[in-house]
Scaffold this motif. Sequence first.
Motif, PDB file in Angstrom:
ATOM      1  N   VAL A  21      -3.049   4.858  -2.770  1.00 57.60           N
ATOM      2  CA  VAL A  21      -4.093   4.787  -1.758  1.00 57.60           C
ATOM      3  C   VAL A  21      -3.420   4.477  -0.431  1.00 57.60           C
ATOM      4  CG1 VAL A  21      -5.999   3.361  -0.935  1.00 57.60           C
ATOM      5  CG2 VAL A  21      -5.912   4.051  -3.331  1.00 57.60           C
ATOM      6  N   GLY A  22      -3.747   5.233   0.600  1.00 57.24           N
ATOM      7  CA  GLY A  22      -3.191   4.958   1.918  1.00 57.24           C
ATOM      8  C   GLY A  22      -4.121   4.062   2.697  1.00 57.24           C
ATOM      9  N   MET A  23      -3.547   3.179   3.515  1.00 53.27           N
ATOM     10  CA  MET A  23      -4.420   2.291   4.267  1.00 53.27           C
ATOM     11  C   MET A  23      -3.859   2.067   5.658  1.00 53.27           C
ATOM     12  SD  MET A  23      -6.133  -1.185   2.999  1.00 53.27           S
ATOM     13  CE  MET A  23      -7.041  -2.277   4.057  1.00 53.27           C
ATOM     14  N   MET A  54       2.694   9.717   2.600  1.00 52.99           N
ATOM     15  CA  MET A  54       2.751   9.468   1.157  1.00 52.99           C
ATOM     16  C   MET A  54       1.770  10.351   0.380  1.00 52.99           C
ATOM     17  SD  MET A  54       0.813   5.759   0.912  1.00 52.99           S
ATOM     18  CE  MET A  54       0.568   5.640  -0.840  1.00 52.99           C
ATOM     19  N   ALA A  63      -8.408  -0.703  -2.459  1.00 49.93           N
ATOM     20  CA  ALA A  63      -6.966  -0.703  -2.250  1.00 49.93           C
ATOM     21  C   ALA A  63      -6.246  -1.519  -3.308  1.00 49.93           C
ATOM     22  CB  ALA A  63      -6.642  -1.271  -0.866  1.00 49.93           C
ATOM     23  N   ARG A  82       2.409   6.993   8.783  1.00 46.54           N
ATOM     24  CA  ARG A  82       3.031   6.276   7.678  1.00 46.54           C
ATOM     25  C   ARG A  82       2.190   6.401   6.401  1.00 46.54           C
ATOM     26  NH1 ARG A  82       4.048  -0.049   8.603  1.00 46.54           N
ATOM     27  NH2 ARG A  82       1.800  -0.037   8.348  1.00 46.54           N
ATOM     28  N   SER A  83       0.874   6.394   6.586  1.00 45.06           N
ATOM     29  CA  SER A  83       0.004   6.526   5.415  1.00 45.06           C
ATOM     30  C   SER A  83      -0.137   7.979   4.972  1.00 45.06           C
ATOM     31  CB  SER A  83      -1.378   5.953   5.723  1.00 45.06           C
ATOM     32  OG  SER A  83      -1.291   4.573   5.874  1.00 45.06           O
ATOM     33  N   MET A 111       0.828  -1.203   0.000  1.00 46.07           N
ATOM     34  CA  MET A 111       0.000   0.000   0.000  1.00 46.07           C
ATOM     35  C   MET A 111       0.865   1.257   0.000  1.00 46.07           C
ATOM     36  SD  MET A 111      -2.978  -1.177  -0.181  1.00 46.07           S
ATOM     37  CE  MET A 111      -3.580   0.478  -0.415  1.00 46.07           C
ATOM     38  N   LEU A 112       2.064   1.145   0.556  1.00 48.57           N
ATOM     39  CA  LEU A 112       2.925   2.314   0.648  1.00 48.57           C
ATOM     40  C   LEU A 112       3.812   2.461  -0.572  1.00 48.57           C
ATOM     41  CD1 LEU A 112       3.798   1.999   4.398  1.00 48.57           C
ATOM     42  CD2 LEU A 112       2.423   3.778   3.342  1.00 48.57           C
TER      43      LEU A 112
END
Lengths: 593, 365
Positions: free
Chosen positions: B82-84, B155, B49, B151-152, A498-499
């Motif tokens: 997409v951040g999750m 980005m 996602a 962390r999400s 995801m990152l």
Amino acid sequence: MSLKTVATSRAETRPAPKPTPKDYRSARTVAGLRKNTPGLIVLLILGILIVLPLALVLLAAFSDSVPRPGSISLGGLTLSNLALLATPEALGALANSLMVGAGSAIIALLIGAFLAFVCARSDAPWRKFIFFIGMAPMFIPALVGALAWSLLCSPSAGYINIFLRDLGIDAAINIYSLPGLVFVLGIFYAPYAFLLLHSSLSMMNADLEEAATVHGAPLRTMLRTVTLPLALPAILGSAVLVFALTMENFPVAQVIGNPAGVDTLPTYIYRLMSATPAKSNQAASVAVILTVALMAVTLIQQRIINKRKFTTMTGKGNRPRQVPLRKMRWPFTILALAYFAVSVVLPMLALLAASMQATPFVSSMSQLLEANALSFAKLGEVLGSNDFQLALKNSVLVALIAAFAGTTLSFIASYIRYRTKSKVGRLIELVAMTPLAVPAIVMGIGLLWTWLLLPLPIYGTLAILAVACVAVFMPQGYRGVSASMLQMDQDLEDSAVMLGAGRTRSVLDVTLPLMRVGIMSSFLLFLMLSMRELSASIFLFTSNTRILSILVFDNFDNGQSQAAAAVSVLYCLVIGILAVIAQKVGGERKTKH
Amino acid sequence: MKISIQNLQLKYGSFTAIENLNLDIEDGEALVLLGQSGCGKTSTMRCIAGLEEPTSGRIIIDDVVVFDSEKGINLPPNKRNVGMVFQSYAVWPHMTVAQNVAYSLKQKKLSKSEIDERVMEALTLVGLEPYADRGASLLSGGQMQRVALARSLVMRPSVLMLDEPLSNLDARLRDRLRVELREIQLQLGLTCVYVTHDQHEAFALADRIALLQGGRIVQMGAPQHMYEAPASASIAHFLGVSNIMDCTPESTAAGTTTARLADSGLTVQSAQQTGETGTSPKVCIRAEDLQITAAPAEHPNSWPGTVRVAGFQGNDIRYAIQLESGPELDALGGLKRGEQHKVGDRVWVTVNPREVQILPAEVLA
């Protein structure tokens, strides 16, 4: 479903079409194929490693010729090999195998259960050392154990028999007999029962037992009504496990049984294979019988073990209750020490004495105590010999290659099974676990034929021995890696994706580092098991690719028991060093976490 | 950024996890997918996602088609921006806090100074800047949650998705983080998709709630609207309405409704007009809308009963009241504003007809 198959075959015959909105269905199928490609490759590798050898053995069992390049055909199919199965020899070998399996399972279970109880649930002194006693025989290859006991108790020249004669007792113990075989296998496979039962007894949920006490049961009743039933699956499971392991055991049966003329199925197969000319087809048909028997036993064992999970495991850490032994504390410990003497101390002393004695013949034990009776000359000689150095190098090399390849393959197979939606995952798992139910000796024959047949020229090299070790120990490696993969939350890897990292990058950055404990353990397991392997390698070595176990076996087989003993001592030393390293690595990892 | 989900369907073998789902999420909007476990809310999020491949449909994020079954388009998750934030946080224990947060920037191969700057910025936003060099395995649950969030965020995702973001925290921390999350979302103007099964969490976080049952969106709307006008008895039940009884509604001359309870024959007045009530209509009354008095009230919806259970809950008392000619009702009596009753007391239970809803059992498909 049928539509999909049509689409698949279409996509296979044509070069992949550029996806246009119209035939999106075939575009999806191409994507599906690409998704399954890694799985299919792994399946192919495992198929060549495991399924093809078995298929060739099965084919040979019903054929009048051995599968070799150019002659593989279904034309010579026959049932005549099966006629051999009705001969007294074959039936006798089968009966012996069953008796050996049952007898040694009982002995191993009695010893294992006793040690596990004393170590995990009693207040006997020296319990930590008793745990070591329970494990220690695992580090002696069964072949070496058998050799040691033949030095101790061969009817004419065994040290114990000489000692008895010195004492004026006119009763020789003959290890070369069916009971002798059962005894040796029983004591060297007891650790398997011990480990299973020890974990069951020490991880048992203490609340369950305390509940019995709270509700008015005295200690004895609690043990009988709660503890024993909870441990029952482990007891049964370990007994069946030992049965399976000893039934397919080749080296001990060969060393102890052969001089007595006692054949078990594995030694019978070996005899048929090494006859001139080799009776390969008959060997194959006996191999099929042995495999079927082992598969049945393994299935039963898996059933029993799988039930265990939800009965005794608990995460809560209160320790289960200890049983006070009172007056029996020391006697129990002494009994455990007696097992240690029989399984480790006496065999090691016998090997040392045999490799150090100056004269080949010993007529009285006092002779060994005379000056110059013992010297390190022979050990030194063996240590410096080309044979030994080559075998040592080969063994270590084979074990390292096998450990590396086996762990890698296990990881990829587990990943496909548990981390992707690939449809072949389950099949991969089934194939990877199959060798559990296949005797190593049968794998050896199958691998021999496979690699004579395949165009890849690895027969006669060390590579084929490594291939054999990977094939034979695949279940242990796969199970280790997949257990650790299942413990790791999939989200950890997904979050890297995801990152912005690609899938491979994520595996390298996150999954591998977090699984290093499990991966390292599997690597070491492969390494240790490969160091001890004999039963499959026996058909695959050449004079340049002898490994330590083969060297011991060859020397013994040629009647050079002093050389065999000397190599054995050094062999055990090498395994011991590896075990210590493994322990160190394991210990470090534990303190880190 | 704007997200558009069209005709999304996801099947596992014969089981349909998501059934023809259509959803548009506006730029800067906080949308909550609310529903019980197994309703398809997490599957929907994983489809957006890219961690799950839908059986069919189309997903567009920020004008980029990331998934289209007809055209065979399926962008991998790392290409979707997409951040999750995972329910388990998935903070990597083998890295420090700063390394965790820097991960996505390293994938983008930014310069070290820019990475450091943006990491500190993100850590400051979630209040973790003193912990930058700490090993991530040494953090508490709330701190891990913040690391996962930072962390999400770092980005700069087109959309941030959070799976049950507060469910692993203890009650007090949950209340605080709920407010913080909403604050950060509004401050950054972030498009957010939350998944939760907790209606309080949904109410507090959402601009709009999409309520899922059996893989379908059964009701969509602003939190307050959802609370006041659930579309079915089963939604009302999920949102915490505790008195739900089978009934037969009849229209009255005044345009209101009289409902006769199926079990006891008790009649209940509702201000609602009888509309489409489906096959098995139900009377729904919230526990907090029931008034309990010792004296009888002159009111159409007032019934005598006996207190069977009274459970002290701090601010209020939860009563179980057995009506003399009707069912047992669940009622909430405020301590400060109302009277207190003991077990065995004879009381009158009253409800305003405006608070009585007559709803179909399920939303009509």
